[in-house]
Scaffold this active site. Structure first.
Site, mmCIF file in Angstrom:
data_model
loop_
_atom_site.group_PDB
_atom_site.id
_atom_site.type_symbol
_atom_site.label_atom_id
_atom_site.label_comp_id
_atom_site.label_asym_id
_atom_site.label_seq_id
_atom_site.Cartn_x
_atom_site.Cartn_y
_atom_site.Cartn_z
ATOM 1 N N THR A 223 0.780 -1.067 0.077
ATOM 2 C CA THR A 223 0.171 0.027 0.005
ATOM 3 C C THR A 223 0.789 1.236 0.029
ATOM 4 O OG1 THR A 223 -1.481 1.351 1.557
ATOM 5 C CG2 THR A 223 -0.066 -0.310 2.565
ATOM 6 N N TYR B 34 -1.562 -0.079 10.165
ATOM 7 C CA TYR B 34 -1.832 -0.581 8.701
ATOM 8 C C TYR B 34 -0.451 -0.549 7.814
ATOM 9 C CZ TYR B 34 -3.619 -1.363 3.862
ATOM 10 O OH TYR B 34 -3.827 -1.347 2.795
#
Ligand code: UDP
Length: 328
Positions: free
Chosen positions: A118, A142
């Protein structure tokens, strides 16, 4: 004989689209999913093996049964807000779960690995666009969990020859234009599906998380990419590995940034409806601007994200929103 590809998270949003395209391209996608955030109804294109990445023996069993040529690893927790409140969930499920998966893969001799990482691994960088060589300073657990996995992949390449393609996604949106699969999260937190829920009255309205950022209209800027384009890149990445090419990292974004308010305006135009929204406080963990500044995937993989216009992504998401769903 058709080659098997193990698709973790194959019952989820991005993984289900991957299975569809893999099957169309002549591979057999084996979905491995614990169905905690995925949907059984989304598994339509190959065998389903229910299981959890924290269950090492189950993973070993699935590798032994199917002898996949590669892994596409989508299964992960991926909500910034949740990650900020519950980092342990992210370190356990994403990092420990992936360690189990990688160990099962190398033990079984499966040495091709496509990983969904990501742009959240970069974190905020003073509004600059981000290329694959940008420093990685994740703002939340995350992003930190995904960066840790990128490091893990490098170590397993050095020690066990695990070649990998890492894709750092920007914001994924849209749905299969055929309407067979689409985005369905419970609870839904992502901007475009939340907005579509607000448009047709499934929720009271959209809260815009902050309008006092240093951007052109004060709202956060993101780079949105159509899920079908994203999957095209994954298939190209898989072939890249199967052809014997070296490990690589690619950003998957178009280079066009849209503010939250701009996405709202496009949604109103495409759906021809009002978007009920209010301005709320900032969401903890949000970056101001995440925009890809690289054409590497276009150059090296021949990737061409033709569906990734904002209007097309909203139109495809809206069609799915109105006509498609999974049994809860
Ligand atoms: N956002 C928002 N309201 C919402 C959901 C998202 O204002 O209900 C904003 C969020 O702050 C971010 C952008 O929309 O700037 C995209 O958020 P999303 O959760 O879709 O993806 P993320 O960028 O966190 O991966």
């Amino acid at each position: 004989m058709a080659q098997h590809v193990l698709v973790t998270g194959g019952a989820g949003y991005i993984g289900s689209h991957a299975c569809k395209v893999l099957a169309r391209e002549g591979f057999v996608p084996i979905t491995f999913d614990n169905l905690i955030t995925g949907w059984k109804d989304a598994v339509k294109f190959g065998p389903f093996e229910q299981g959890d990445l924290l269950d090492q023996s189950r993973l070993n069993e699935v590798f032994a049964t199917y002898e996949p040529v590669a892994v596409m690893h989508f299964a992960a927790l991926s909500q910034v807000g949740e990650a900020t409140k519950e980092p342990a969930l992210y370190w356990r499920n994403n990092v420990l779960g992936t360690l189990n998966l990688i160990e099962a893969a190398v033990t079984s001799g499966c040495l091709n690995f496509v990983f969904s990482s990501t742009c959240a691994t970069y974190g905020d960088q003073d509004g600059v666009t981000l290329d694959e060589n940008s420093a990685q300073h994740p703002e939340n657990a995350y992003g930190a969990s995904k960066r840790a996995i990128e490091d893990m992949l490098k170590d397993f390449e050095s020690s066990h020859g695990l070649r990998h393609v890492v894709f750092r996604y920007f914001n994924v949106a849209g749905a299969d234009p055929d309407g067979e699969v689409g985005e369905h999260h419970r609870p839904e937190t992502h901007l475009i599906p939340v907005m579509l829920d607000a448009i047709d009255g499934k929720r009271d309205g959209l809260t815009v998380f902050g309008d006092d950022y240093e951007t052109r209209d004060g709202t956060c800027i993101r780079d949105y990419v159509h899920v079908m384009d994203l999957i095209d890149a994954h298939v190209a990445g898989l072939r890249w590995l199967l052809d014997g090419n070296p490990s690589e990292v690619f950003n998957l974004g178009t280079g066009n940034g849209f503010s939250v308010m701009e996405v709202i305006r496009h949604s109103a135009t495409v759906t021809n409806r009002e978007v009920p929204y209010e301005i709320g406080p900032r969401r903890a963990g949000d970056c101001v601007k995440l925009v890809s500044g690289s054409d590497k995937a276009r150059q090296k993989l021949g990737w061409s994200p033709d569906r990734s216009t904002m209007d097309q992504m909203i139109a495809d998401a809206w069609r799915w929103h109105q006509n498609g769903s999974y049994r809860e």
